[in-house]
Design an enzyme around this catalytic site. Structure first.
Site, short mmCIF file in Angstrom:
data_model
loop_
_atom_site.label_atom_id
_atom_site.label_comp_id
_atom_site.label_asym_id
_atom_site.label_seq_id
_atom_site.Cartn_x
_atom_site.Cartn_y
_atom_site.Cartn_z
N LYS A 31 -5.96 -0.94 -0.26
CA LYS A 31 -5.88 -1.81 0.93
C LYS A 31 -4.66 -1.46 1.78
O LYS A 31 -4.75 -1.36 3.00
CB LYS A 31 -5.79 -3.28 0.49
CG LYS A 31 -5.45 -4.23 1.62
CD LYS A 31 -5.31 -5.66 1.16
CE LYS A 31 -3.93 -6.06 0.73
NZ LYS A 31 -2.96 -6.32 1.78
N ASN A 32 -3.52 -1.26 1.12
CA ASN A 32 -2.28 -1.07 1.88
C ASN A 32 -2.18 0.28 2.57
O ASN A 32 -1.26 0.52 3.36
CB ASN A 32 -1.06 -1.33 1.00
CG ASN A 32 -0.87 -2.81 0.72
OD1 ASN A 32 -1.62 -3.64 1.24
ND2 ASN A 32 0.12 -3.15 -0.10
N CYS B 46 0.61 -13.56 4.06
CA CYS B 46 0.89 -14.36 2.86
C CYS B 46 2.22 -15.08 3.02
O CYS B 46 3.18 -14.53 3.52
CB CYS B 46 1.02 -13.44 1.64
SG CYS B 46 -0.53 -13.01 0.89
N ARG C 150 9.89 -13.09 6.02
CA ARG C 150 9.30 -11.83 6.47
C ARG C 150 9.61 -11.52 7.94
O ARG C 150 8.72 -11.56 8.80
CB ARG C 150 7.80 -11.81 6.20
CG ARG C 150 7.51 -12.06 4.74
CD ARG C 150 6.07 -11.91 4.39
NE ARG C 150 5.70 -10.53 4.10
CZ ARG C 150 4.52 -10.17 3.63
NH1 ARG C 150 3.60 -11.06 3.41
NH2 ARG C 150 4.25 -8.91 3.39
N ASP D 4 4.20 -6.30 -5.78
CA ASP D 4 2.79 -6.71 -5.76
C ASP D 4 2.18 -6.80 -7.17
O ASP D 4 1.02 -7.20 -7.31
CB ASP D 4 1.96 -5.74 -4.91
CG ASP D 4 2.20 -5.96 -3.42
OD1 ASP D 4 2.83 -6.96 -3.06
OD2 ASP D 4 1.73 -5.12 -2.62
N ARG E 265 -9.09 -11.20 0.14
CA ARG E 265 -8.32 -10.39 1.09
C ARG E 265 -7.97 -9.03 0.48
O ARG E 265 -7.86 -8.05 1.20
CB ARG E 265 -7.03 -11.11 1.47
CG ARG E 265 -7.24 -12.36 2.29
CD ARG E 265 -5.91 -12.90 2.78
NE ARG E 265 -5.07 -11.78 3.19
CZ ARG E 265 -3.77 -11.70 2.98
NH1 ARG E 265 -3.13 -12.67 2.40
NH2 ARG E 265 -3.08 -10.65 3.37
C1 UD1 Z 1 4.07 -4.34 2.43
C2 UD1 Z 1 2.78 -4.55 1.68
C3 UD1 Z 1 2.91 -5.69 0.69
C4 UD1 Z 1 4.10 -5.46 -0.24
C5 UD1 Z 1 5.36 -5.13 0.56
C6 UD1 Z 1 6.52 -4.70 -0.32
C7 UD1 Z 1 1.04 -3.83 3.19
C8 UD1 Z 1 -0.11 -4.21 4.06
N1 UD1 Z 1 1.73 -4.83 2.63
O1 UD1 Z 1 4.34 -5.55 3.14
O2 UD1 Z 1 1.71 -5.77 -0.07
O3 UD1 Z 1 4.35 -6.61 -1.00
O4 UD1 Z 1 5.10 -4.06 1.49
O5 UD1 Z 1 6.16 -3.62 -1.11
O6 UD1 Z 1 1.30 -2.67 2.98
N2 UD1 Z 1 11.96 -6.98 6.15
C9 UD1 Z 1 12.98 -7.25 7.04
N3 UD1 Z 1 12.81 -6.88 8.35
C10 UD1 Z 1 11.68 -6.25 8.79
C11 UD1 Z 1 10.65 -5.96 7.88
C12 UD1 Z 1 10.82 -6.34 6.55
O7 UD1 Z 1 14.01 -7.81 6.68
O8 UD1 Z 1 11.59 -5.94 10.00
C13 UD1 Z 1 12.14 -7.36 4.73
C14 UD1 Z 1 11.06 -8.33 4.23
O9 UD1 Z 1 11.35 -9.66 4.55
C15 UD1 Z 1 11.12 -8.07 2.74
C16 UD1 Z 1 11.43 -6.56 2.67
O10 UD1 Z 1 11.96 -6.20 3.94
O11 UD1 Z 1 12.18 -8.78 2.15
C17 UD1 Z 1 10.24 -5.68 2.36
O12 UD1 Z 1 9.18 -6.02 3.25
P1 UD1 Z 1 8.15 -4.92 3.76
O13 UD1 Z 1 8.28 -3.71 2.89
O14 UD1 Z 1 8.30 -4.75 5.21
O15 UD1 Z 1 6.77 -5.64 3.45
P2 UD1 Z 1 5.44 -5.54 4.29
O16 UD1 Z 1 5.37 -4.25 4.99
O17 UD1 Z 1 5.24 -6.79 5.05
#
Ligand code: UD1
Length: 476
Positions: free
Chosen positions: A69-70, A173, A178, A363, A455
């Protein structure tokens, strides 16, 4: 406008010369859906569903692993970068994929599916054809983006292709605040001007994006995907430092190279991208889902049994599988996947902490916690990626688990038995941890609000039934 409060049933049907997923409510098929109706009909269709599990069965046999999915989501978004056709093979049939397809259609992406599976749990994924000949709308509205965080990632490709985009701040989620600050850092480094207007990010680069140096202060999967996608259609060279190294990033990078970008450092934390003025169409096969792989591996370790996970690769989740081995499971490579066994031995306690790849994936944290509830001792799980990812704890406690929370750590005291109960699915990965706990528990577990599972897990009940689990979906 929908007026019925009855649950919607989604069907794939011929419609205007193609096949489309359309809802039927009270026997009436809807072919015109306002975006404000979307959330309502999907929730109607899914919140009613429950999953019933009778625990205590060993799992034996084989389970086909679906496409990730990711990776599927950012790969679909890559279709915005070219006017030519992007063909994606091994696509998983998931609610998130269907939602993103509808969001992309709103921007003008033509979408068709071929190779529908003969059997629901066949290892053959679907093949998607996505063509964004013309981008007809550069706005991604709140009603859509709030339902799936990854849809926010359209921002970069839309600005790269059209010079502007207006994208609602995301939802997804509920596992922490986030933020999106690093996405904006990346867009600014590529020359976009950013404003915030009424909950929307407005990005402009009238002359297109240009290469730049992006230094992430924290490892973010989403920000790395977004930067990579945008940089591929930016003029000149972009360097991304402290990039996430998740295998799904590498898969997207591979697809972008097929589309014409040059990308060095794939798999490392420094990515060097030579963007192109124009990207071409391509055909790409989505890599196997390491989270689905790890989830089933943990289910087998939890219940005992012997299962081959077909079509997956061990190196995608070495750390998690090593952890399983340390708890007493056996993991071996097979010709086309991996074999997981636990026969007779008890579950050893093991403390872990989540980390970006190649560390233990966040995850799989909830699933591992479910396993540890029955370990022969105490373990500690630290969650270092998301600050609010312990919502499964109170539900696991309903089955008799003994878990203490203190800040970013959970201490789990293994118990001799879990007992089936009514529980509530809270987020995607938390939900599947309840499935694992239900498989281990004595008696009946009923999981409510299972739309979270849909999902991210394809044909979960069929796959588990196929290896001997007693699990069924109760619809409506
Ligand atoms: C993706 C995955 C999700 C997984 C996560 C971490 C997809 C669709 N989703 O989510 O399944 O749990 O990676 O492996 O691929 N952060 C910031 N600023 C930003 C962006 C992120 O501070 O601009 C922080 C987030 O709050 C979190 C950390 O960085 O604490 C990691 O988040 P991130 O790797 O971005 O997660 P997602 O991409 O949303």
């Amino acid at each position: 406008m929908l007026s019925s409060d009855s649950p919607a049933v989604w069907e794939r049907v011929p419609w205007r010369g193609c096949r489309a997923m359309l809802p039927r409510v009270n026997g009436v098929r809807f072919t015109r859906i306002r975006s404000s109706d979307l959330g309502r009909i999907e929730l109607q269709g899914a919140t009613m569903d429950r999953i019933k599990i009778i625990g205590g069965q060993r799992l034996e046999g084989s389970i086909p692993i679906s496409g990730a999915k990711n990776a599927a989501l950012p790969l679909m978004i890559a279709a915005l970068l070219t006017s030519e056709r992007l063909t994606l093979k091994n696509m998983p049939n998931l609610a998130d994929v269907a939602i993103l397809a509808r969001i992309l259609r709103n921007h003008g992406v033509d979408h068709s599916i071929e190779g529908k599976r003969a059997q629901p749990a066949s290892p053959m994924g679907e093949t998607y054809h996505l063509t964004a000949r013309d981008i007809v709308d550069t706005t991604a509205p709140y009603e859509m983006v709030s339902r799936m965080r990854a849809s926010f990632w359209v921002l970069g490709p839309l600005v790269a292709r059209c010079g502007q985009a207006r994208v609602s701040m995301p939802g997804g989620c509920a596992i922490g605040t986030r933020p999106i600050d690093m996405h904006l850092v990346a867009m600014k480094a590529l020359g976009a001007e950013i404003d915030i207007d009424g909950g929307y990010i407005v990005a402009r680069a009238p002359k297109g994006l240009r290469g730049g140096r992006i230094i992430f202060t924290k490892v973010s999967v989403g920000a790395t995907h977004a930067a990579l996608l945008a940089a591929s259609l930016a003029r000149g060279e972009t360097v991304i430092e402290n990039a996430a190294r998740e295998p799904e990033i590498g898969d997207v990078a591979l697809c972008l190279t097929k589309m014409g970008a040059t990308i060095e450092g794939i798999g490392s934390s420094t990515l060097r991208i030579q963007g192109r003025d124009r990207l071409e169409g391509a055909t790409h096969t989505v890599l196997p889902d390491r989270i689905e792989t790890g989830t089933f591996a943990m289910a087998v370790a939890a219940t005992g049994g012997d299962v081959v996970l077909e079509g997956t690769r061990r190196h995608l989740l070495d750390t998690a599988l090593d952890a399983l081995v340390a708890t007493g499971a056996e993991v071996t490579d097979t010709e086309n996947g991996i074999r997981v066994r636990r026969n007779g031995k008890g579950i050893e306690p093991l403390s872990i902490e989540t980390q970006p790849f190649p560390g233990f994936p966040t995850d799989l944290q909830a699933q591992f916690m479910a396993l540890m509830t029955r370990a022969g001792g105490t373990s500690v799980i630290r969650e270092t990626i998301f600050e609010n990812r312990f919502m499964h704890v109170q539900e696991l406690a309903r089955l008799g688990a003994e878990i203490q929370l203190h800040g970013d750590a959970a201490t789990i005291k293994g118990v001799k038995r879990l007992t089936g109960a009514q529980v509530m699915a809270t987020d995607l990965r938390a939900s599947v941890s309840l499935v694992i706990a239900g498989l281990m528990a004595d008696g009946e577990t009923m999981i409510n609000r299972v739309y979270h599972l849909d999902r991210g897990f394809e044909h979960l009940e069929e796959k588990l039934t196929g290896v001997g689990a007693q699990i069924e979906r109760l619809t409506g």
